[in-house]
Scaffold this motif. Structure first.
Motif, PDB file in Angstrom:
ATOM      1  N   ALA A  82     -17.102  74.662 112.894  1.00 38.25           N
ATOM      2  CA  ALA A  82     -18.148  74.653 111.876  1.00 38.25           C
ATOM      3  C   ALA A  82     -17.779  73.716 110.732  1.00 38.25           C
ATOM      4  O   ALA A  82     -18.625  72.967 110.218  1.00 38.25           O
ATOM      5  N   GLY A  83     -16.512  73.722 110.333  1.00 34.88           N
ATOM      6  CA  GLY A  83     -16.057  72.857 109.253  1.00 34.88           C
ATOM      7  C   GLY A  83     -16.183  71.385 109.611  1.00 34.88           C
ATOM      8  O   GLY A  83     -16.591  70.569 108.776  1.00 34.88           O
ATOM      9  N   ASN A 143     -16.062  81.144 102.648  1.00 34.24           N
ATOM     10  CA  ASN A 143     -17.000  81.791 103.559  1.00 34.24           C
ATOM     11  C   ASN A 143     -18.002  80.784 104.121  1.00 34.24           C
ATOM     12  O   ASN A 143     -18.361  79.806 103.461  1.00 34.24           O
ATOM     13  N   TYR A 144     -18.465  81.055 105.330  1.00 34.38           N
ATOM     14  CA  TYR A 144     -19.455  80.183 105.975  1.00 34.38           C
ATOM     15  C   TYR A 144     -20.764  80.106 105.196  1.00 34.38           C
ATOM     16  O   TYR A 144     -21.551  79.176 105.374  1.00 34.38           O
ATOM     17  N   GLY A 189     -20.420  78.936 112.056  1.00 34.14           N
ATOM     18  CA  GLY A 189     -19.455  79.643 111.211  1.00 34.14           C
ATOM     19  C   GLY A 189     -19.757  81.133 111.144  1.00 34.14           C
ATOM     20  O   GLY A 189     -18.849  81.967 111.187  1.00 34.14           O
ATOM     21  N   ARG A 190     -21.017  81.468 111.055  1.00 34.55           N
ATOM     22  CA  ARG A 190     -21.426  82.875 111.012  1.00 34.55           C
ATOM     23  C   ARG A 190     -21.070  83.573 112.333  1.00 34.55           C
ATOM     24  O   ARG A 190     -20.535  84.693 112.317  1.00 34.55           O
ATOM     25  N   ALA A 216     -18.774  82.703 114.490  1.00 32.00           N
ATOM     26  CA  ALA A 216     -17.322  82.808 114.631  1.00 32.00           C
ATOM     27  C   ALA A 216     -16.763  83.946 113.761  1.00 32.00           C
ATOM     28  O   ALA A 216     -15.877  84.692 114.189  1.00 32.00           O
ATOM     29  N   THR A 217     -17.334  84.095 112.561  1.00 26.46           N
ATOM     30  CA  THR A 217     -16.858  85.146 111.666  1.00 26.46           C
ATOM     31  C   THR A 217     -17.233  86.535 112.193  1.00 26.46           C
ATOM     32  O   THR A 217     -16.381  87.443 112.171  1.00 26.46           O
ATOM     33  N   GLY A 249     -13.777  75.066 104.722  1.00 27.92           N
ATOM     34  CA  GLY A 249     -14.198  75.929 105.818  1.00 27.92           C
ATOM     35  C   GLY A 249     -13.298  75.765 107.037  1.00 27.92           C
ATOM     36  O   GLY A 249     -12.984  76.746 107.726  1.00 27.92           O
ATOM     37  N   GLU A 304     -10.454  77.717 106.598  1.00 22.09           N
ATOM     38  CA  GLU A 304     -10.844  79.094 106.344  1.00 22.09           C
ATOM     39  C   GLU A 304     -10.493  79.557 104.933  1.00 22.09           C
ATOM     40  O   GLU A 304     -10.040  80.679 104.715  1.00 22.09           O
ATOM     41  N   MET A 314     -14.129  78.944 112.732  1.00 21.14           N
ATOM     42  CA  MET A 314     -14.621  78.195 111.572  1.00 21.14           C
ATOM     43  C   MET A 314     -14.211  76.720 111.626  1.00 21.14           C
ATOM     44  O   MET A 314     -14.769  75.901 110.911  1.00 21.14           O
ATOM     45  N   LYS A 315     -13.232  76.380 112.447  1.00 23.68           N
ATOM     46  CA  LYS A 315     -12.783  74.990 112.500  1.00 23.68           C
ATOM     47  C   LYS A 315     -13.900  74.074 112.995  1.00 23.68           C
ATOM     48  O   LYS A 315     -14.143  73.008 112.416  1.00 23.68           O
TER      49      LYS A 315
END
Length: 205
Positions: free
Chosen positions: A4-5, A105-106, A196-197, A199-200, A99, A102, A1-2
Motif C-alpha cells: 500500500a505504501g 495508519n492506512y 492498506g485497510r 492488510a490491517t 505507511g 508502518e 502495508m508495504k
C-alpha cells in the motif's frame, strides 16, 4: 502495508507530470479553420497547441469583445497551483513512506485523497469561473455584437468539459495528459487505502 505504501508513493509522484504536460486542452474548429486552433492549459500558464494559435484566437476574440488570453503573471492561479501540486506530491510521498514502514495508519491515505479531491474541485470551480468571465464579460464597444433571441448578450463561454457550438465554431474542452496522470495518481492513492485497510484488518484477525 508495504504494498500500500509503494502504491501511495507512485500515485503521489504521478502528480509531478503536471509540471511537464498540460492539465487541460481547448480546441476550436470552424469551416475557415480546417486545421483547428487550440490552447493547452498548464498549471503555470497557457500555451498554443501550435505556434500562432494564441495570437489567432486573441485576434478572433477581439471582434466580439472577449479579453485576451491571460499571461502567467496576470493570474494568481499560475503561481499558486504549482506550489499546491508540489506540496501534495511531497506530502503523499511522505505518507507513503511512513505507511511502508508502518509508522502511520492506512487512513492517512484516504485523508490525502479527500484533501486532494477538495483541492481539485476548488480548482475546477475556479477554472469554470474564469471561463464564465472570459466568455461572458464582453467589451460593449466590440465590433461584432451577437445577441440571444430575447435580445440579451450571447455568452461565448467555452464548455468546462465536453463539446459546445459557439456561432460557427465547434469547441471541445477535455483533460490533457497531465490531467489524466492526476486522475490516475489519485485513483492509485485510493487503491493504496483499500489495500492498506485489507492488510490491517487481516493482521488484526
Amino acid at each position: 502495508m508495504k504494498k500500500a505504501g509503494i502504491i501511495m508513493v507512485i500515485g503521489s509522484l504521478l502528480l509531478l507530470g503536471l509540471f511537464k504536460f498540460p492539465l487541460w486542452n481547448i480546441m476550436l474548429g470552424a469551416p475557415q479553420y480546417p486545421d483547428p486552433l487550440g490552447m493547452n492549459i498548464y498549471i503555470d500558464g497557457i500555451q498554443g497547441v501550435k505556434e500562432f494559435d494564441l495570437q489567432n484566437i486573441d485576434g478572433l476574440n477581439h471582434y466580439i469583445g472577449m479579453k485576451t488570453i491571460p499571461k502567467p503573471e496576470e493570474m494568481w492561479e499560475f503561481s499558486v497551483f504549482p506550489k499546491v501540486i508540489l506540496g501534495m506530491a511531497v506530502l503523499g510521498v511522505l505518507i507513503g513512506f511512513l505507511g511502508f514502514f508502518e509508522k502511520l495508519n492506512y487512513k492517512f491515505f484516504l485523508g490525502w485523497f479527500l484533501l486532494m479531491s477538495v483541492l481539485g474541485v476548488a480548482g475546477m470551480y475556479d477554472f469554470n469561473n474564469w471561463l464564465t468571465d472570459y466568455g461572458g464579460n464582453l467589451d460593449p464597444h466590440a465590433i461584432i455584437k451577437v445577441t440571444m433571441p430575447d435580445g440579451s448578450p450571447m455568452s461565448y463561454k467555452p464548455p468546462l468539459i465536453g463539446y459546445k457550438k459557439l456561432l460557427n465554431f465547434d469547441v471541445d474542452s477535455w483533460p490533457h495528459l497531465g490531467g489524466y496522470l492526476l486522475f490516475v495518481g489519485m485513483a492509485l492513492t485510493l487503491v493504496a487505502f483499500w489495500i492498506g485497510r485489507k492488510a490491517t484488518l487481516k493482521r488484526v484477525k
